[in-house]
Design an enzyme around this catalytic site. Structure first.
Site, PDB file in Angstrom:
ATOM      1  N   LYS A 131      57.725 108.796  51.935  1.00 50.04           N
ATOM      2  CA  LYS A 131      59.029 108.592  52.102  1.00 50.04           C
ATOM      3  C   LYS A 131      59.364 107.290  52.677  1.00 50.04           C
ATOM      4  O   LYS A 131      58.500 106.409  53.230  1.00 50.04           O
ATOM      5  CB  LYS A 131      59.373 109.959  53.433  1.00 50.04           C
ATOM      6  N   SER A 150      61.159 113.507  44.950  1.00 56.08           N
ATOM      7  CA  SER A 150      62.223 112.909  46.006  1.00 56.08           C
ATOM      8  C   SER A 150      62.309 111.598  46.380  1.00 56.08           C
ATOM      9  O   SER A 150      63.207 111.083  47.069  1.00 56.08           O
ATOM     10  CB  SER A 150      61.518 113.682  47.390  1.00 56.08           C
TER      11      SER A 150
END
Length: 238
Positions: free
Chosen positions: A196, A158
C-alpha cells in the site's frame, strides 16, 4: 547464482583476509555493504553457507571458512586449482581491527543480479505474512541500485491506479522506514502483509490503496512495521 550483496560480502571477507589477515567484524561488514543493521549480514552469511561458499566453524566466535569464490571473480581459476580456504577468526581479546578495506565491486560484465522472490503479497485484502524464498529472478542492476532487495508477486487489484496489476512482480528495497507517499510492504500485527501507499494521519499510520473500490486503513504506529519500499516492477506479457 549469488545475489549482488552475497557476492560483495563473500569477496569483501576474502580480500580482507588476503590483505591484512585480520577478520572484519560484523559492524565492518555492515558498513562495507551499506546495510542498515547487522541482521542483514547474518542473513547474507546464512545464504552463503547454504550455497556452499562459506562454512561456520563451531565453538569459535565469528569464525568463518571461505570454501570457494564465484566463477566470475578474477581469481576463480585459482579457486579451481587448489584454492586454500581463508579462515576468519573471532576478534575477542585481540587488538581492534583497522578500518575496512574498500568494498569489492561486482564483475564489470554483470548486467543483472539475482533477487530472491519471497512469495505473494496482497494488493487488496492483506494475506498471511511472506517469509519463504520461492526462487530467484534476474533483475537489471540499474533498476535496484544499492541496498538489500527482494521480490514479491502481486495478488489483487487495489494498486491498479499506481500501475501495479495482479500478477506483476515488484522489487522491494529492504528497510524499516518510509516517507509519506512511498509504496511499501507493510506488516500488520506481525501477521498480515500488504502492499500500500504509506501516509501519516496525526500519530497514526494510513495504508492507502490506489483503487477507489478500497478504503484507506488506519492503524496505530505500534501495529504496522515497514518491511521495505517499492523500487521497481516487472511484468510478463503472455
Amino acid at each position: 547464482m549469488l545475489t549482488r550483496k552475497q557476492q560483495e560480502l563473500l569477496l569483501f571477507i576474502h580480500e580482507r583476509m588476503k590483505e591484512s589477515g585480520v577478520p572484519p567484524s560484523f559492524d565492518e561488514m555492515k558498513d562495507a555493504l551499506d546495510l542498515a543493521s547487522k541482521s542483514g549480514i547474518h542473513r547474507l552469511i546464512t545464504a552463503l553457507e547454504e550455497r556452499g561458499f562459506i562454512r561456520r566453524l563451531p565453538n569459535r566466535a565469528r569464525a568463518l571458512e571461505v570454501i570457494k569464490l564465484p566463477e566470475a571473480y578474477a581469481g576463480a581459476s585459482q579457486v579451481r586449482r587448489g584454492f586454500s580456504p581463508s579462515v576468519i577468526e573471532g576478534s575477542l581479546g585481540k587488538p581492534a581491527a583497522p578500518p575496512p578495506a574498500p568494498k569489492p565491486a561486482p564483475p564489470a560484465e554483470a548486467a543483472s543480479v539475482a533477487v530472491p522472490v519471497m512469495g505473494r503479497i496482497a494488493a487488496g485484502v492483506p494475506i498471511s505474512a511472506i517469509q519463504n524464498n520461492m526462487h530467484d529472478i534476474s533483475v537489471p542492476v540499474e533498476m535496484i541500485g544499492s541496498g538489500e532487495h527482494y521480490a514479491l508477486e502481486i495478488k489483487g487489484d487495489s494498486m491498479i491506479e499506481a500501475g501495479i496489476l495482479d500478477g506483476d512482480t515488484v522489487i522491494i528495497r529492504n528497510g524499516s522506514t518510509a516517507s509519506p507517499g512511498d509504496i511499501v510492504v507493510a506488516l500488520i500485527d506481525d501477521e498480515e502483509a500488504t502492499l500500500k501507499r504509506f501516509r501519516r494521519k496525526g500519530a497514526s499510520i494510513a495504508l492507502e490503496a490506489a483503487n477507489p473500490a478500497y478504503e484507506t486503513r488506519i492503524f496505530g504506529p505500534d501495529r504496522v512495521k515497514i518491511q521495505g519500499r517499492l523500487v521497481g516492477l516487472i511484468r510478463r506479457y503472455h
